[in-house]
Scaffold this motif. Structure first.
Motif, PDB file in Angstrom:
ATOM      1  N   ILE A 257       0.853  -1.192   0.000  1.00 12.89           N
ATOM      2  CA  ILE A 257       0.000   0.000   0.000  1.00 12.89           C
ATOM      3  C   ILE A 257       0.889   1.243   0.000  1.00 12.89           C
ATOM      4  O   ILE A 257       1.842   1.340   0.780  1.00 12.89           O
ATOM      5  CB  ILE A 257      -0.923  -0.002   1.242  1.00 12.89           C
ATOM      6  N   ASN A 258       0.591   2.183  -0.882  1.00 15.38           N
ATOM      7  CA  ASN A 258       1.326   3.455  -0.921  1.00 15.38           C
ATOM      8  C   ASN A 258       1.050   4.256   0.342  1.00 15.38           C
ATOM      9  O   ASN A 258      -0.033   4.130   0.934  1.00 15.38           O
ATOM     10  CB  ASN A 258       0.904   4.257  -2.152  1.00 15.38           C
ATOM     11  N   VAL A 259       1.987   5.112   0.726  1.00 13.37           N
ATOM     12  CA  VAL A 259       1.860   5.801   2.014  1.00 13.37           C
ATOM     13  C   VAL A 259       2.209   7.288   1.916  1.00 13.37           C
ATOM     14  O   VAL A 259       3.224   7.663   1.327  1.00 13.37           O
ATOM     15  CB  VAL A 259       2.765   5.160   3.087  1.00 13.37           C
ATOM     16  N   ILE A 260       1.359   8.112   2.526  1.00 16.55           N
ATOM     17  CA  ILE A 260       1.681   9.516   2.780  1.00 16.55           C
ATOM     18  C   ILE A 260       1.861   9.652   4.295  1.00 16.55           C
ATOM     19  O   ILE A 260       0.983   9.239   5.060  1.00 16.55           O
ATOM     20  CB  ILE A 260       0.562  10.460   2.322  1.00 16.55           C
ATOM     21  N   VAL A 261       2.993  10.185   4.730  1.00 12.56           N
ATOM     22  CA  VAL A 261       3.195  10.436   6.151  1.00 12.56           C
ATOM     23  C   VAL A 261       3.173  11.933   6.403  1.00 12.56           C
ATOM     24  O   VAL A 261       3.518  12.731   5.526  1.00 12.56           O
ATOM     25  CB  VAL A 261       4.527   9.838   6.672  1.00 12.56           C
ATOM     26  N   THR A 262       2.751  12.318   7.597  1.00  9.43           N
ATOM     27  CA  THR A 262       2.852  13.720   7.990  1.00  9.43           C
ATOM     28  C   THR A 262       3.846  13.846   9.135  1.00  9.43           C
ATOM     29  O   THR A 262       4.104  12.895   9.875  1.00  9.43           O
ATOM     30  CB  THR A 262       1.504  14.325   8.432  1.00  9.43           C
ATOM     31  N   TYR A 263       4.400  15.043   9.245  1.00  7.88           N
ATOM     32  CA  TYR A 263       5.330  15.365  10.323  1.00  7.88           C
ATOM     33  C   TYR A 263       4.993  16.769  10.788  1.00  7.88           C
ATOM     34  O   TYR A 263       4.412  17.562  10.049  1.00  7.88           O
ATOM     35  CB  TYR A 263       6.776  15.296   9.816  1.00  7.88           C
ATOM     36  N   GLN A 264       5.350  17.089  12.021  1.00  8.60           N
ATOM     37  CA  GLN A 264       5.090  18.444  12.501  1.00  8.60           C
ATOM     38  C   GLN A 264       6.268  19.373  12.228  1.00  8.60           C
ATOM     39  O   GLN A 264       6.098  20.449  11.675  1.00  8.60           O
ATOM     40  CB  GLN A 264       4.772  18.457  13.994  1.00  8.60           C
ATOM     41  N   SER A 265       7.480  18.938  12.604  1.00  8.88           N
ATOM     42  CA  SER A 265       8.623  19.847  12.462  1.00  8.88           C
ATOM     43  C   SER A 265       9.881  19.192  11.896  1.00  8.88           C
ATOM     44  O   SER A 265      10.715  19.876  11.310  1.00  8.88           O
ATOM     45  CB  SER A 265       8.955  20.485  13.818  1.00  8.88           C
TER      46      SER A 265
END
Length: 254
Positions: free
Chosen positions: A30-38
């Motif tokens: 499965i393709n993945v988008i990750v988020t980060y804060q800083s």
């Protein structure tokens, strides 16, 4: 649709449990988008690790504590879906981003309480609401609770209460989104060795031993104990699991 065409969005996916979940999801094709804060560098390194598993990946900045940014965030998501994944929508939302907090009930400050609400309840509530426009029918939502919503350890009243709220919300999401074939489940990790809460479980030997002694499998958890369960909930094998709280604690405080 084959799994290799599916896409998961993992908030706080650049480190700790989120990173482990993102890698385990990618291992399912499965393709993945990750988020980060800083920490952009950490996120970009995670993206490279994900790509090595043979899927597409991207990282975007997101502060889940600030719901006023969600509209612009989803504009970015739509753009990245087109440019990186040749897609208009995604399939799985993992509301993983979070922080720890430890204070006695009598000493919990209102500003800390408000911050926890924004990150652990209001953020996931409205982020998921905004995501519905581009969440595929037949997709899934995976929320994150904690063993602290089931058992009570002094110092976690605010955090545990937010997680309890997320457990109730999960059932409502499952009920109201079922017509679109969207499942909503929530996992509840026990104590895990990460940098969460300043790395207390990992670095405090006394705390580590106490938790291990109260866990049926005789040790505290590791990030690698959790990610696979999140990934499983993103597969066809889990298609009939809905509105469930799944505790992943090795059998803590039984």
């Amino acid at each position: 649709m084959e799994s290799k065409n599916k896409i998961a969005l993992v908030t706080g996916g650049s480190r700790g449990l989120g990173k482990n979940a993102a890698l385990k999801i990618a291992a399912k094709g499965i393709n993945v988008i990750v988020t980060y804060q800083s920490k952009k560098d950490e996120a970009e390194n995670t993206v490279e690790e994900i790509k090595k598993l043979g899927v597409k990946a991207a990282a975007l900045q997101l502060n889940v504590a600030d719901s006023t940014t969600f509209e612009s965030f989803f504009k970015e998501i739509k753009s990245v879906l087109q440019s990186t994944f040749d897609a208009d929508k995604f399939d799985f939302l993992v509301n993983n981003a979070g922080i720890g907090h430890h204070a006695a009930f009598a000493e919990t400050k209102e500003e800390d309480f408000d911050n926890l609400v924004n990150i652990h309840f209001k953020g996931p509530f409205f982020l998921t609401q905004k995501a519905l426009e581009i969440l595929n029918d037949g997709g899934g939502i995976i929320n994150i609770s904690s063993g602290l919503a089931r058992f009570s350890l002094p110092g976690s009243s605010a955090y545990g209460a937010m997680k309890g709220a997320m457990e109730v919300l999960t059932r409502y999401q499952a009920k109201e989104l079922g017509a679109k074939g969207i499942r909503s489940n929530i996992i509840a990790p026990g104590a895990i060795e990460t940098d969460f809460s300043g790395g207390a479980v990992r670095d405090n030997e006394r705390l580590n031993k106490m938790i291990a002694s109260q866990t049926a499998l005789g040790r505290v958890g590791l990030p690698d104990d959790i990610g696979g369960a999140v990934a499983f909930l993103c597969t066809e094998e889990a298609k009939w699991i809905n509105a469930q709280r799944i505790e992943i604690s090795g059998g803590m405080f039984l």
